[in-house]
Design a protein around this motif. Structure first.
Motif, mmCIF file in Angstrom:
data_model
loop_
_atom_site.group_PDB
_atom_site.id
_atom_site.type_symbol
_atom_site.label_atom_id
_atom_site.label_comp_id
_atom_site.label_asym_id
_atom_site.label_seq_id
_atom_site.Cartn_x
_atom_site.Cartn_y
_atom_site.Cartn_z
ATOM 1 N N SER A 133 1.158 -1.190 -0.039
ATOM 2 C CA SER A 133 0.119 -0.011 -0.186
ATOM 3 C C SER A 133 1.095 1.262 -0.165
ATOM 4 O O SER A 133 1.787 1.361 0.434
ATOM 5 C CB SER A 133 -1.060 0.330 1.449
ATOM 6 N N GLY A 134 0.556 2.204 -0.475
ATOM 7 C CA GLY A 134 0.913 3.612 -0.684
ATOM 8 C C GLY A 134 -0.165 4.624 -0.460
ATOM 9 O O GLY A 134 -1.401 4.396 -0.062
ATOM 10 N N VAL A 135 0.462 6.394 -0.507
ATOM 11 C CA VAL A 135 -0.877 6.846 -0.051
ATOM 12 C C VAL A 135 -0.580 8.205 -1.595
ATOM 13 O O VAL A 135 0.423 8.337 -2.079
ATOM 14 C CB VAL A 135 0.077 8.146 0.768
ATOM 15 N N LYS B 32 -11.156 10.840 -5.257
ATOM 16 C CA LYS B 32 -10.127 11.017 -6.328
ATOM 17 C C LYS B 32 -10.985 11.199 -7.804
ATOM 18 O O LYS B 32 -10.027 11.746 -8.673
ATOM 19 C CB LYS B 32 -10.119 8.718 -6.093
ATOM 20 N N ALA C 47 -1.120 11.284 -3.580
ATOM 21 C CA ALA C 47 -2.083 12.650 -3.786
ATOM 22 C C ALA C 47 -2.908 12.960 -4.535
ATOM 23 O O ALA C 47 -1.303 13.385 -6.237
ATOM 24 C CB ALA C 47 -0.692 13.350 -2.639
ATOM 25 N N PHE D 231 2.779 9.564 -5.783
ATOM 26 C CA PHE D 231 2.305 8.077 -4.984
ATOM 27 C C PHE D 231 3.353 7.668 -3.476
ATOM 28 O O PHE D 231 4.694 7.886 -4.653
ATOM 29 C CB PHE D 231 2.189 7.008 -5.701
ATOM 30 N N CYS D 232 3.640 8.127 -2.362
ATOM 31 C CA CYS D 232 4.242 7.692 -1.777
ATOM 32 C C CYS D 232 4.046 5.725 -1.106
ATOM 33 O O CYS D 232 3.232 5.972 -0.937
ATOM 34 C CB CYS D 232 4.451 8.698 -0.651
ATOM 35 N N ALA E 214 -5.065 13.381 0.062
ATOM 36 C CA ALA E 214 -4.269 12.221 -0.118
ATOM 37 C C ALA E 214 -4.215 11.044 0.309
ATOM 38 O O ALA E 214 -5.436 11.399 1.542
ATOM 39 C CB ALA E 214 -2.511 12.555 0.861
ATOM 40 N N VAL E 215 -4.546 9.754 -0.368
ATOM 41 C CA VAL E 215 -5.452 9.283 0.065
ATOM 42 C C VAL E 215 -4.625 7.525 0.077
ATOM 43 O O VAL E 215 -3.825 7.014 -0.545
ATOM 44 C CB VAL E 215 -7.177 8.377 -0.854
ATOM 45 N N PRO E 216 -4.538 6.351 1.324
ATOM 46 C CA PRO E 216 -3.902 5.197 1.467
ATOM 47 C C PRO E 216 -4.865 5.097 0.613
ATOM 48 O O PRO E 216 -6.388 4.087 0.098
ATOM 49 C CB PRO E 216 -3.943 4.880 2.603
#
Length: 163
Positions: free
Chosen positions: A26-28, A62, A30, A74-75, A40-42
């Motif tokens: 998973s990531g976040v 989104k 933005a 994306f992080c 920002a959403v996981p």
């Protein structure tokens, strides 16, 4: 266009970044949200050859944000080990920047959801994954983030261990 990393000695190689993107689950994401507030959403995702795929509903925050502005980041955090006695964390992370789009072509959409299903249910038989996809396919929306810039960074303590 993209800022260079200040602490180059902590930079991860392109290959290390790809390993993290392939390993994490998973990531976040933005995006530029309502009234230009960051949104920002996981999310769960799958990385494939310079692209990241996500699934979501066909409407919502989104989709509205993407419709206004295709730029995204994306992080993914690979490691975040807190070291209390040193007042620090031994971290490793990747951030990507690129353009995101809603997949409207049925073939592209189907391939993307199949990649995602295989990623999260690798031991399932192909026909089982197809059955699960078909069950919820009609309302499904797939997103594709094409990476334009990627960088990874790790704590100095982890970087020193490599040398």
């Amino acid at each position: 266009m993209f800022r260079p990393m200040r602490r180059k000695n902590q930079a991860l190689s392109h290959e290390e970044c790809e390993l993290i993107l392939n390993k994490a689950t998973s990531g976040v994401l933005a995006l530029s949200g309502d009234d230009n507030y960051p949104y920002a959403v996981p999310l769960s995702y799958v990385y494939d050859n310079g692209r990241i795929y996500f699934h979501c509903a066909r409407s919502g925050h989104k989709i509205d944000a993407i419709s206004r502005n295709e730029k995204a980041s994306f992080c993914v955090i690979d490691q975040d080990l807190v070291i209390p006695e040193e007042y620090t964390t031994y971290f490793r992370s990747v951030i990507v920047f690129g353009k995101i789009r809603i997949l409207t072509d049925e073939k592209e959409k189907r391939l993307a959801i199949e990649k995602l299903a295989e990623r999260y249910a690798p031991d399932a038989e192909a026909h089982e994954r197809q059955k699960a996809i078909d069950k919820d396919y009609a309302p499904l929306c797939m997103l594709e983030l094409t990476i334009e810039h990627m960088s990874g960074k790790e704590a100095i303590e982890l970087a020193k261990k490599k040398n």
